[in-house]
Design a protein around this motif. Structure first.
Motif, short mmCIF file in Angstrom:
data_model
loop_
_atom_site.label_atom_id
_atom_site.label_comp_id
_atom_site.label_asym_id
_atom_site.label_seq_id
_atom_site.Cartn_x
_atom_site.Cartn_y
_atom_site.Cartn_z
N GLY A 22 -7.61 6.21 -5.87
CA GLY A 22 -6.27 6.26 -5.93
C GLY A 22 -5.55 5.54 -6.97
O GLY A 22 -6.31 4.97 -7.74
N ASP A 23 -4.15 4.98 -6.75
CA ASP A 23 -3.43 4.76 -7.86
C ASP A 23 -3.40 2.97 -7.42
O ASP A 23 -3.02 2.73 -6.09
N LEU A 24 -3.77 2.04 -8.42
CA LEU A 24 -3.72 0.81 -8.09
C LEU A 24 -2.15 0.38 -7.89
O LEU A 24 -1.33 0.65 -8.66
N VAL A 25 -1.84 -0.12 -6.90
CA VAL A 25 -0.48 -0.63 -6.64
C VAL A 25 -0.41 -2.16 -6.45
O VAL A 25 0.62 -2.67 -6.64
N GLU A 26 -1.59 -3.00 -6.07
CA GLU A 26 -1.62 -4.36 -6.25
C GLU A 26 -2.87 -4.90 -6.61
O GLU A 26 -3.83 -4.21 -6.02
N LEU A 27 -2.86 -6.07 -7.34
CA LEU A 27 -4.17 -6.63 -7.47
C LEU A 27 -4.06 -8.09 -7.48
O LEU A 27 -3.23 -8.57 -8.07
N ARG A 28 -4.50 -8.69 -6.70
CA ARG A 28 -4.27 -10.28 -6.56
C ARG A 28 -5.58 -11.23 -6.14
O ARG A 28 -6.49 -10.73 -5.52
N GLY A 29 -5.93 -12.14 -6.96
CA GLY A 29 -7.15 -12.90 -7.01
C GLY A 29 -7.26 -13.49 -5.93
O GLY A 29 -6.35 -14.08 -4.99
N ILE A 30 -8.62 -13.70 -5.29
CA ILE A 30 -8.98 -14.28 -3.99
C ILE A 30 -9.31 -15.85 -4.36
O ILE A 30 -10.12 -16.15 -5.22
N GLN A 31 -8.73 -16.72 -3.78
CA GLN A 31 -8.98 -18.07 -3.90
C GLN A 31 -10.49 -18.72 -3.07
O GLN A 31 -10.82 -19.55 -3.90
N GLY A 32 -10.70 -18.14 -2.16
CA GLY A 32 -12.13 -18.54 -1.32
C GLY A 32 -13.29 -17.88 -2.39
O GLY A 32 -13.09 -17.49 -3.54
N GLY A 33 -14.43 -18.50 -2.21
CA GLY A 33 -15.56 -18.14 -2.89
C GLY A 33 -15.82 -18.99 -4.02
O GLY A 33 -15.13 -19.63 -4.66
N ILE A 34 -17.29 -19.00 -4.28
CA ILE A 34 -17.70 -19.89 -5.64
C ILE A 34 -18.26 -19.17 -6.32
O ILE A 34 -18.57 -19.76 -7.48
N GLU A 35 -19.04 -18.22 -6.21
CA GLU A 35 -19.83 -17.44 -7.45
C GLU A 35 -19.34 -16.68 -8.23
O GLU A 35 -19.67 -16.40 -9.15
N ASN A 36 -18.35 -15.77 -7.50
CA ASN A 36 -18.06 -14.52 -8.31
C ASN A 36 -16.54 -14.59 -8.57
O ASN A 36 -15.85 -15.40 -7.82
N THR A 37 -16.10 -13.54 -9.14
CA THR A 37 -14.35 -13.35 -9.56
C THR A 37 -14.26 -12.30 -8.34
O THR A 37 -14.96 -11.01 -8.41
#
Ligand SMILES: Nc1ncnc2c1ncn2[C@@H]1O[C@H](COP(=O)(O)OP(=O)(O)O)[C@@H](O)[C@H]1O
Ligand SMILES: N[C@@H](CCOP(=O)(O)O)C(=O)O
Length: 320
Positions: A22-37
């Motif tokens: 589908g069409d991307l309507v929103e993309l937001r970075g996740i603040q948790g986690g330590i290993e990956n983007t």
């Protein structure tokens, strides 16, 4: 912080479109986690919105990833609530984004339960057993890369950074674990693909019900008992002292046992395996703290926590 690579929206949009998501309507970075983007992403298709998690792997290579992603797909196809990696037209689950290997999985509902009750622990025990059974016919194999051979390699590397008492405990526990692992009872333990890192922050709950297991990037083939011990050492202890919590542990073990009855040898070896589980994370936390790899992005956890858990496990063995 867990956005190490900034992904331009247009690049992400092209990937979602290429996978037919589908069409991307929103993309937001996740603040948790330590290993990956990690990013949460929302797409729209035929008027319907769907939530995804886009991960760029910062340390694992495209060669290492198929085992983890195929395992997740296999489990999802067998009714275990895990993120389902999305394939491209060629069937590949590993994609390339910003020059890094990437995956898109569905977003699980819920949130982590960081103060679990016996009921939460029972839900984890039941799902762990269901996951072990569901992975029995998973065809790929890759060893647990953080198992005994890695402990044997890594303990000498971390010894210069610890005090005498800690060094003595690391040495004696490693000797004990090598001794146990060589026994016929240990080599005969049932095994398969295991999660190997199913801590409180890797399980989702919603309104008290377990909605998902995630973060399979330490998974590998190992004994089912090791996976159980890793869970007990995180879900069923007092985090402040490392002391065992018998009520929560019984709930987790009983629920596991109802789905996959434990063998007598597994019950006998549980105290030793609880020590192994504590040793594994003490070593990896020492290693992450004192030997950050070049360009490493990992933010280390406190190693002394698992030293306390190990001392408890040695001084107060727990019967299954
Ligand atoms: N499939 C998913 N569904 C919902 N949330 C997720 C999912 N995957 C990751 N997350 C969220 O992103 C955070 C970081 O993910 P995690 O896999 O733990 O990262 P890392 O491997 O970098 O430690 C998690 O704590 C969780 O909040
Ligand atoms: N659970 C491990 C660290 C692994 O990190 P994760 O965020 O990828 O689960 C520990 O506590 O040492």
């Amino acid at each position: 912080m867990a956005v190490y690579t900034e992904v331009p929206e247009d690049d992400a949009r092209s990937l979602f479109a290429r996978l037919g998501l589908g069409d991307l309507v929103e993309l937001r970075g996740i603040q948790g986690g330590i290993e990956n983007t990690n990013y949460f992403a929302t797409t729209e298709q035929d008027g319907q919105r769907t939530e995804w998690v886009l991960t760029l792997f910062e340390r694992l290579t495209a060669q290492q990833l198929p085992f983890y992603l195929r395992l997740m797909k296999h489990l999802a196809q067998h009714g275990i609530p895990v993120p389902d990696p999305q394939a491209d037209a060629a069937g590949d689950l590993v994609h390339l984004l910003c020059g890094k290997p990437a995956a898109i999985v569905d977003r699980l509902a819920g949130r982590s339960e960081l103060q679990p009750t016996a009921a939460h622990c029972a839900a984890v025990g039941e799902m762990l057993a269901r996951m072990h059974l569901a992975a029995r016919d998973f065809p790929l194999t890759q060893p647990n890369l953080r198992a005994l051979p890695w402990w044997n390699e890594t303990v000498p590397v971390v010894l210069p950074f610890v005090d005498e008492a800690q060094a003595a405990l690391l040495r004696s526990e490693l000797a004990y674990q090598n001794h146990i692992a060589a026994s016929s009872a240990a080599t005969a333990l049932p095994r398969g693909a295991v999660h190997a890192d199913l801590f409180r922050d890797n399980v989702m709950f919603q309104e008290g019900a377990l909605t998902g297991l995630f973060d399979f990037y330490f998974a590998g083939v190992d004994t089912w008992l090791f996976d159980l011990a890793v869970c007990l050492n995180d879900w069923c202890i007092d985090l402040a002292t490392g002391a065992h919590d018998d009520v929560r542990a019984r709930a987790l073990l009983d629920a596991y046992d109802r789905v996959r009855p434990l063998q007598a040898a597994e019950r006998r070896l549980l105290p030793a395996m609880l020590r192994a589980g504590a040793l594994r994370f003490w070593i990896s936390r020492l290693w992450d703290l004192h030997l950050p790899r070049e360009a490493s992005l990992l933010q280390p956890h406190d190693p002394s926590h698992f030293e306390r858990v190990l001392r408890h496990r040695v001084e107060h063995p727990v019967a299954a």
